[in-house]
Design an enzyme around this catalytic site. Structure first.
Site, PDB file in Angstrom:
ATOM      1  N   SER A 270       0.829  -1.198   0.000  1.00 19.46           N
ATOM      2  CA  SER A 270       0.000   0.000   0.000  1.00 19.46           C
ATOM      3  C   SER A 270       0.862   1.246   0.000  1.00 19.46           C
ATOM      4  CB  SER A 270      -0.876   0.023   1.244  1.00 19.46           C
ATOM      5  OG  SER A 270      -0.026   0.147   2.374  1.00 19.46           O
ATOM      6  N   LYS A 271       0.224   2.320  -0.406  1.00 23.58           N
ATOM      7  CA  LYS A 271       0.896   3.599  -0.512  1.00 23.58           C
ATOM      8  C   LYS A 271       1.347   4.106   0.867  1.00 23.58           C
ATOM      9  CE  LYS A 271       0.606   7.687  -3.344  1.00 23.58           C
ATOM     10  NZ  LYS A 271       1.869   7.464  -4.005  1.00 23.58           N
TER      11      LYS A 271
END
Ligand code: GLU
Length: 516
Positions: A270-271
């Site tokens: 994930s970012k």
């Protein structure tokens, strides 16, 4: 499972505005398989979910793929840039187009209606409110969410009447009852799902757009795709697709579900834990071949000690049998190491082309221009200054965004550091002054035309030995005098990069500092 048809693979992204590294990996595997088998790699844009589509996303995606070199043989591609209009144009190559799904709506409609005629699909007029109420009731009763087939029991007359009255409706797949849907996945082996647990999926929405499920099956079939390579998150969609292949009487492709990309804590990549888009990695100074090499190894095991693979070597070594089942950890430290290896191996002048924008972004071109009195930052002489910095830091960089961090001392006129930093831990102030004075005498003898790293090193090292001094006592103060920092590149490369005049100036200044 083997297929006799010529290998055709595809990458089928939705244009969400950026290319996720997971998407790059899917594209890469599809590309590698096609290239290895002398097949065709197709790009198809899956933009039927209009709410997810972003303006300019297709152009952006095509540009990123072009930069990475993972370019499709068939599908949309960027036409020559129209400089006057400053616009990118998308054209298509190949005989199985259009390759952008929103341009194929008639095709999906045709096949959806065929299914209705065959009895494998049916119109559903249920309103969102009714569906919502149904779901709430199912939840209360602890039943799995599934369409209750309310509209399957409508009489033919009623269906005709409501369609003629242009009542809003969707078309749903009629999932076959009591079947075990099974396939041999190239990664996961035998996979089975019970058809009774699968929803009657919407195939065509009320606005005439197909859902992913219908579009993907129709297109993979019409585009003669032999291998569907995609992320594991699509696994539960595959039984719906197989039901469709079966209803159409088409041969399904081989399915290859590649493992998820994970953060080091095993959560889905994930970012929140760093960049995830290919563009971000490139903007941060990762080199394309390093990124591609790293991505290839996330989920594919070459079964050898080799870690560095050029794209040609990847094509040669790649095989579906060596894909892993378990999730692949996206280890940023390993990526940094690998990128550092690629940076080291690069020819410096060639690397300079990639590194130049990063020096520019940090204002180092302007600084160098100012210092050497160049009229602008694009001058050849500025380029030479930058090349010196790069050749010093090339072996120390993990990514190009770090340029100038260790060589900032080359770009300034005066250094600012405390005098104590000049004294090596086992030495004294007095001795340090003595060494620096002696160094100044020695170095002023060397002519400018042989002022190069190796010669300087040979001179100084043998001279230290002749005097029975210790390397640390002499080289430490020399290095700090030149760079102003205890942790910095070596003294000989710094002497070379600073040049004779600036080096001697810095040594005098260090002597003054110690005397003060
Ligand atoms: N359009 C899907 C995506 O966004 C493609 C999934 C597939 O490859 O079937 O990833």
């Amino acid at each position: 499972m083997t297929t006799q048809r010529p290998i055709r693979t595809r990458f089928a992204p939705s244009p969400t505005g950026f290319l996720h590294v997971g998407g790059l990996r899917t594209a890469l595997y599809a590309y590698l398989l096609a290239k290895k088998e002398g097949g065709t790699f197709v790009l198809r844009i899956e933009d039927t979910d209009q709410s997810r589509s972003v303006d300019g996303a297709v152009e952006n995606l095509l540009e990123t793929l072009a930069v990475t070199g993972i370019e499709p043989d068939e599908g949309p591609r960027l036409a020559d840039v129209d400089h006057d209009m400053d616009e990118l144009h998308v054209e298509e190559v190949g005989e199985h187009g259009p390759y952008i799904q929103s341009n194929r709506l008639d095709v999906y409609k045709h096949y959806a209606l065929q299914l209705v005629e065959q009895g494998d699909a049916y119109p559903c007029f249920c309103t969102p409110e009714r569906l919502e109420q149904m779901r709430t009731e199912q939840q209360k009763a602890k039943q799995p969410p599934k369409y209750d087939r309310h509209c399957l029991s409508l009489s033919e007359e009623e269906v005709v009447r409501r369609i003629e009255a242009e009542e809003s409706h969707v078309l749903r797949l009629r999932m076959p009852a009591d079947q075990t849907i099974t396939w041999e996945d190239a990664v996961r082996g035998t996979v089975s799902f019970e058809s009774n647990l699968i929803d009657d999926q919407v195939l065509l929405k009320s606005d005439g757009f197909p859902t992913y499920h219908l579009a993907v099956v129709v297109d993979d079939h019409l585009m003669e795709i032999t291998h569907v390579i995609r992320g594991e998150e699509w696994l539960s969609s595959t039984p719906k697709h197989l039901a469709l292949y079966n209803a159409f009487g088409w041969e399904p492709p081989i399915h290859v579900h590649v493992p998820l990309l994970l953060n080091p804590d095993k959560s889905k990549l994930s970012k929140r834990q760093g960049d995830v888009s290919v563009e971000d990695f490139l903007d941060d100074g990762y080199l394309v071949p390093a990124l591609v090499n790293f991505i290839a190894l996330l989920g594919w095991n070459p079964k050898s000690e080799q870690e560095l693979f050029s794209i040609t070597e990847l094509v040669e070594a790649f095989s579906l049998e060596d894909l892993n089942k378990s999730g692949a950890i996206f280890d940023r430290d390993k990526l940094n190491w690998m990128n550092g290896e690629y940076i080291k191996q690069h020819d410096t002048m060639d690397l300079l082309m990639h590194a130049h924008p990063f020096y520019d972004e940090k204002g180092l071109l302007e600084e160098a221009a100012k210092r050497v009195g160049a009229s602008n930052k694009m001058d050849q002489i500025v380029m030479e200054e930058i090349a010196k910095s790069l050749s010093i830091e090339q072996t120390r960089l993990e990514k190009l965004s770090q340029v100038g961090e260790e060589t900032d001392y080359l770009f300034v006129n005066a250094l600012n550091y405390p005098a104590e930093d000049l004294i090596w831990k086992k030495s004294t102030q007095e001795d340090t002054v003595l060494y620096l004075n002696a160094l100044q005498d020695l170095l002023s003898e060397r002519p400018e035309d042989t002022w190069v790293t190796d010669a300087l090193e040979k001179d100084v090292i043998s001279w230290i030995a002749e005097n029975n001094w210790k390397n640390g006592d002499v080289l430490w103060p020399l290095r700090v005098a030149l760079t102003g920092k205890p942790k910095s590149p070596g003294p000989f490369e710094s002497l070379w990069a600073l040049g004779k005049e600036r080096s001697l100036e810095r040594i005098s200044r260090a002597i003054e500092l110690l005397a003060a």
